[in-house]
Design a protein around this motif. Structure first.
Motif, mmCIF file in Angstrom:
data_model
loop_
_atom_site.group_PDB
_atom_site.id
_atom_site.type_symbol
_atom_site.label_atom_id
_atom_site.label_comp_id
_atom_site.label_asym_id
_atom_site.label_seq_id
_atom_site.Cartn_x
_atom_site.Cartn_y
_atom_site.Cartn_z
ATOM 1 N N UNK A 1 19.134 66.564 3.371
ATOM 2 C CA UNK A 1 18.327 66.346 2.176
ATOM 3 C C UNK A 1 16.899 66.752 2.483
ATOM 4 N N UNK A 2 16.356 67.636 1.665
ATOM 5 C CA UNK A 2 15.027 68.163 1.956
ATOM 6 C C UNK A 2 13.931 67.298 1.388
ATOM 7 N N UNK A 3 14.208 66.653 0.260
ATOM 8 C CA UNK A 3 13.288 65.702 -0.325
ATOM 9 C C UNK A 3 14.038 64.390 -0.534
ATOM 10 N N UNK A 4 13.336 63.299 -0.374
ATOM 11 C CA UNK A 4 13.938 61.977 -0.518
ATOM 12 C C UNK A 4 13.243 61.235 -1.637
ATOM 13 N N UNK A 5 13.999 60.899 -2.684
ATOM 14 C CA UNK A 5 13.461 60.130 -3.806
ATOM 15 C C UNK A 5 13.928 58.692 -3.683
ATOM 16 N N UNK A 6 13.041 57.763 -3.971
ATOM 17 C CA UNK A 6 13.388 56.349 -3.891
ATOM 18 C C UNK A 6 12.585 55.563 -4.926
ATOM 19 N N UNK A 7 12.976 54.302 -5.119
ATOM 20 C CA UNK A 7 12.225 53.425 -6.000
ATOM 21 C C UNK A 7 12.871 53.131 -7.339
ATOM 22 N N UNK A 8 14.013 53.759 -7.611
ATOM 23 C CA UNK A 8 14.680 53.502 -8.872
ATOM 24 C C UNK A 8 15.281 52.104 -8.912
ATOM 25 N N UNK A 9 15.775 51.721 -10.078
ATOM 26 C CA UNK A 9 16.390 50.415 -10.223
ATOM 27 C C UNK A 9 16.601 50.066 -11.676
ATOM 28 N N UNK A 10 16.922 48.795 -11.897
ATOM 29 C CA UNK A 10 17.156 48.266 -13.240
ATOM 30 C C UNK A 10 15.950 47.434 -13.656
ATOM 31 N N UNK A 11 15.426 47.719 -14.833
ATOM 32 C CA UNK A 11 14.259 46.992 -15.317
ATOM 33 C C UNK A 11 14.380 46.790 -16.823
ATOM 34 N N UNK A 12 13.781 45.740 -17.324
ATOM 35 C CA UNK A 12 13.802 45.501 -18.767
ATOM 36 C C UNK A 12 12.760 46.390 -19.458
ATOM 37 N N UNK A 13 12.994 46.648 -20.712
ATOM 38 C CA UNK A 13 12.040 47.419 -21.504
ATOM 39 C C UNK A 13 10.665 46.773 -21.430
ATOM 40 N N UNK A 14 9.663 47.612 -21.269
ATOM 41 C CA UNK A 14 8.300 47.116 -21.109
ATOM 42 C C UNK A 14 7.886 46.932 -19.661
ATOM 43 N N UNK A 15 8.848 47.000 -18.762
ATOM 44 C CA UNK A 15 8.572 46.816 -17.350
ATOM 45 C C UNK A 15 8.079 48.073 -16.669
ATOM 46 N N UNK A 16 7.927 47.974 -15.348
ATOM 47 C CA UNK A 16 7.381 49.086 -14.558
ATOM 48 C C UNK A 16 8.234 49.344 -13.322
ATOM 49 N N UNK A 17 8.192 50.577 -12.882
ATOM 50 C CA UNK A 17 8.792 50.990 -11.611
ATOM 51 C C UNK A 17 7.890 52.039 -10.997
ATOM 52 N N UNK A 18 7.944 52.146 -9.671
ATOM 53 C CA UNK A 18 7.202 53.183 -8.967
ATOM 54 C C UNK A 18 8.159 53.977 -8.107
ATOM 55 N N UNK A 19 8.293 55.247 -8.418
ATOM 56 C CA UNK A 19 9.151 56.133 -7.654
ATOM 57 C C UNK A 19 8.327 56.824 -6.570
ATOM 58 N N UNK A 20 8.982 57.112 -5.458
ATOM 59 C CA UNK A 20 8.327 57.819 -4.365
ATOM 60 C C UNK A 20 9.169 59.002 -3.928
ATOM 61 N N UNK A 21 8.488 60.064 -3.533
ATOM 62 C CA UNK A 21 9.148 61.267 -3.039
ATOM 63 C C UNK A 21 8.510 61.629 -1.706
ATOM 64 N N UNK A 22 9.334 61.731 -0.672
ATOM 65 C CA UNK A 22 8.842 62.111 0.641
ATOM 66 C C UNK A 22 9.672 63.275 1.176
ATOM 67 N N UNK A 23 9.125 63.960 2.178
ATOM 68 C CA UNK A 23 9.833 65.101 2.736
ATOM 69 C C UNK A 23 9.318 65.412 4.132
#
Length: 125
Positions: A1-23
């Motif tokens: 895998x050349x790039x790694x994405x992380x930070x996803x999940x289940x959240x209620x409407x109106x909520x927040x998430x922070x995704x990260x991409x590293x390589x």
């Protein structure tokens, strides 16, 4: 895998998430990096990108709610997603391009040479 994405999940409407991409790729710190997403039954679409000079752009559907940023200390690109809606539910992919293009060209999916495996974001109503 050349790039790694992380930070996803289940959240209620109106909520927040922070995704990260590293390589581990040498070019990553100087590359344009984009986030795309693909919902079931739909085509993959551009969400946001950041150029090597730090210029950013967003899809109209997420403008004002999502923020893309680059953390040079950790060699990561983040996507802060606020005020999430059920229609934001999708697999989110990060991608990079070491080549220099205009901002308009970075909106095209085919200019990105390296892709991550995707991270699932699910927003419940």
């Amino acid at each position: 895998v050349q790039l790694q994405a992380s930070g996803g999940g289940l959240v209620q409407a109106g909520g927040s998430l922070k995704l990260s991409c590293t390589s581990p790729l040498d070019h990553f710190g100087l590359a344009a990096v984009a986030w795309h997403r693909q919902a079931p039954g739909k085509q993959r679409e551009l969400v946001s990108f950041i150029t090597n000079l730090g210029r950013t752009d967003y899809a109209d559907a997420v403008r004002g709610r999502f923020t893309i940023s680059r953390d040079t200390s950790s060699n990561a690109v983040h996507l802060q997603m606020n005020s999430l809606k059920p229609e934001d539910t999708a697999v989110y992919y990060c991608a990079s391009s070491p080549r220099l293009y205009s901002r308009e060209t970075y909106k095209r999916k085919d200019v990105y040479d390296y892709w991550g495996q995707g991270t699932q974001v699910t927003v419940s109503s």
